[in-house]
Design an enzyme around this catalytic site. Sequence first.
Site, PDB file in Angstrom:
ATOM      1  N   ILE A   1       0.826  -1.200   0.000  1.00  0.00           N
ATOM      2  CA  ILE A   1       0.000   0.000   0.000  1.00  0.00           C
ATOM      3  C   ILE A   1       0.863   1.254   0.000  1.00  0.00           C
ATOM      4  CG2 ILE A   1      -0.255   0.217   2.511  1.00  0.00           C
ATOM      5  CD1 ILE A   1      -2.999   0.788  -0.155  1.00  0.00           C
TER       6      ILE A   1
ATOM      7  N   SER B   1      11.171   0.425   8.271  1.00  0.00           N
ATOM      8  CA  SER B   1      10.587  -0.803   7.736  1.00  0.00           C
ATOM      9  C   SER B   1      11.583  -1.940   7.889  1.00  0.00           C
ATOM     10  CB  SER B   1      10.239  -0.615   6.257  1.00  0.00           C
ATOM     11  OG  SER B   1       9.533  -1.719   5.753  1.00  0.00           O
TER      12      SER B   1
ATOM     13  N   LYS C   1      -6.033   2.682   6.893  1.00  0.00           N
ATOM     14  CA  LYS C   1      -7.175   1.917   7.401  1.00  0.00           C
ATOM     15  C   LYS C   1      -6.808   0.447   7.554  1.00  0.00           C
ATOM     16  CE  LYS C   1      -8.274  -0.558   3.693  1.00  0.00           C
ATOM     17  NZ  LYS C   1      -8.485  -2.005   3.657  1.00  0.00           N
TER      18      LYS C   1
ATOM     19  N   ASP D   1     -11.097  -6.448   5.929  1.00  0.00           N
ATOM     20  CA  ASP D   1     -10.074  -5.498   5.484  1.00  0.00           C
ATOM     21  C   ASP D   1     -10.577  -4.725   4.265  1.00  0.00           C
ATOM     22  OD1 ASP D   1      -7.108  -4.554   5.597  1.00  0.00           O
ATOM     23  OD2 ASP D   1      -7.438  -5.154   3.516  1.00  0.00           O
TER      24      ASP D   1
END
Length: 308
Positions: free
Chosen positions: A14, A36, A90, A168
Amino acid sequence: MTPIRTAIVGLGKIAHDQHIPAMASLDEFAFVAAASHRGHADGIAIFRTIDELLASDVAIDAVSMCQPPQARFDDAAKAIRAGKHVLLEKPPGATLSEVEALVRLSEAAGTTLFAAWHSRFAPGVAHARAWLTERRVYKVAIVWKEDVRRWHPGQTWIWEAGGLGVFDPGINAFSIATEVLPRHFFLRDGTLEIPSNCASPIKAQLNMVGMSGAPVTADLDFLQTGPQTWDITVETDAGTLVLSEGGAKLSIDGTPHHVGPEREYPALYERFAKLIANGQSDVDRAPLRLVADAFMRCRQVQVAPFIE
């Protein structure tokens, strides 16, 4: 204009598909760093953890949280305590109480917190909201069916507790429905189909109801092959409105309406910039509350194991 120096935590799909291109398209933002465990991004500093990022000499104003929801709270809390503005991809957290805690931390720190319901920025959503404001709603049908193997390859976190499973994508539908429907609606009952080797559902059928008694149903499926379906149909006293392709297209009584180009994530970041400029936050919990209610109220049925 001085751009908002922004870091990303979690350089997954994403982040690369949406967040990085969105920031690159806007003068308001500069993507300057990332934290990350894996992944890459050209021309920026990458740290293993947010602790290393916050302790570094890289100056940042805001952080976009793009890691799985189960790992989000601690990183978001650290960023807020360090005085950074935070965007939450989200769902904004693995639980409602986590999100509430972040809201309180942000209020105490005086920073901006933004629950980024990106589907609310799909081209047809604002038009649908405006049209439905004066209508009496008789019936709503949400049909959200997609292929998990296509959209979430190798993302095992989605099947763990807090990963939401079919919710999701389904929470995107709830974010649209709670935005466009003129009155509150709530869950009555439903069924969740959970693979025997997973902790989250692969299918869900929900029965909800509006304050006027209008039925609101949701049919969610993570095993859809072929054409993908992301539709919300609203029957009203003035005709039937259909938001299709995840809110990208709008029709009323079968007549398409022009709604403009697709730019969900650039619009999302424009909203984030305005919130920061105005010293405000936007953390709507309604979509996540519906998912939490489903886990509390729906009958759970074990089905065949999911094998990717």
